[in-house]
Design an enzyme around this catalytic site. Sequence first.
Site, mmCIF file in Angstrom:
data_model
loop_
_atom_site.group_PDB
_atom_site.id
_atom_site.type_symbol
_atom_site.label_atom_id
_atom_site.label_comp_id
_atom_site.label_asym_id
_atom_site.label_seq_id
_atom_site.Cartn_x
_atom_site.Cartn_y
_atom_site.Cartn_z
ATOM 1 N N ASN A 7 34.982 47.231 35.815
ATOM 2 C CA ASN A 7 33.714 46.772 36.385
ATOM 3 C C ASN A 7 32.741 46.623 35.216
ATOM 4 O O ASN A 7 32.289 47.614 34.635
ATOM 5 C CB ASN A 7 33.168 47.774 37.411
ATOM 6 N N GLU A 35 32.265 42.924 39.497
ATOM 7 C CA GLU A 35 30.809 42.810 39.300
ATOM 8 C C GLU A 35 30.489 41.893 38.114
ATOM 9 O O GLU A 35 29.702 42.243 37.234
ATOM 10 C CB GLU A 35 30.168 44.195 39.151
ATOM 11 N N TYR A 105 36.579 44.337 44.365
ATOM 12 C CA TYR A 105 35.312 45.038 44.189
ATOM 13 C C TYR A 105 34.829 45.435 45.583
ATOM 14 O O TYR A 105 34.267 44.636 46.325
ATOM 15 C CB TYR A 105 34.308 44.142 43.465
ATOM 16 N N ASP A 144 37.152 48.395 41.241
ATOM 17 C CA ASP A 144 36.132 49.375 41.588
ATOM 18 C C ASP A 144 36.180 49.528 43.100
ATOM 19 O O ASP A 144 35.676 48.680 43.832
ATOM 20 C CB ASP A 144 34.761 48.871 41.119
ATOM 21 N N ASN A 146 34.904 52.043 44.802
ATOM 22 C CA ASN A 146 33.680 52.673 45.298
ATOM 23 C C ASN A 146 33.930 53.907 46.161
ATOM 24 O O ASN A 146 33.226 54.143 47.142
ATOM 25 C CB ASN A 146 32.828 51.640 46.049
ATOM 26 N N ASP A 241 28.331 50.620 32.874
ATOM 27 C CA ASP A 241 28.256 51.995 33.393
ATOM 28 C C ASP A 241 29.621 52.478 33.883
ATOM 29 O O ASP A 241 29.798 53.656 34.183
ATOM 30 C CB ASP A 241 27.196 52.128 34.488
#
Length: 251
Positions: A7, A35, A105, A144, A146, A241
């Site tokens: 990501n 992203e 994502y 990702d 999440n 990040d």
Amino acid sequence: MKLVSWNVNGLRACLGKGFLDFCAFADADVICLQETKMRPEQAEFDLPGYERYWNSADKAGYSGTAVFTRQTPLSVTYDFGKEVHRHEGRVITAEYPEFYLVCCYTPNSKDQLSRLDYRMEWEDDLRDYLMELDQTKPVVYCGDLNVAHQEIDLKNPKSNRMNPGFSDEERAKMTQLLASGFTDTFRYLYPDKTGAYSWWSYRFNARKNNAGWRIDYFIVSDRLKDKIKSADIWSEVTGSDHCPVVLELDL
């Protein structure tokens, strides 16, 4: 075969922080991005040897995925399922001779879990989609996602319980996916490893203190388990990040 998932939290920004140097260093057969926050025409860059496939959100500067691959896929499809899942550029499926690759994502359930109902619908529909693919050939599912699945997957589980990404509901959906014939490659190799994270908040010196979450995954069909050569988290790589996660398969 070496696969990377990352990501990048805005590919245009990441290009300015050494993304192309990273690609040369990684020397991967496939690079999956989440992203990207862009359309392909918004950034010109050289990446010799890779074909590029993009899925951009309808909304500019939001979400988006990409797959850069050295081997031409047999087919590539974008998004999945019903109309509600087809506007945010969240899924690319590339078919290879030995497997399907699904770069994803996953939608964030948002503050106060305001998007949790949609997230639950997404999880059920995506699991059905992966299981359908798996009937034809094995699946490599990455991105990702999440969610930190277990308490071992984040630094502060007690204080984060029922926060987005660590709600009981999201964790249960991951449990359900893995029970449906899939394997979390990192935990398969390192069931008890602590301090292994792929995302850190930009606040409170979280990365410096390694107060992170493991929310980026490579998940494979159970019948690929014996093909897992290595599964790594490259936490030393900056530029986002999140950090990249890596899977090597002996195919």
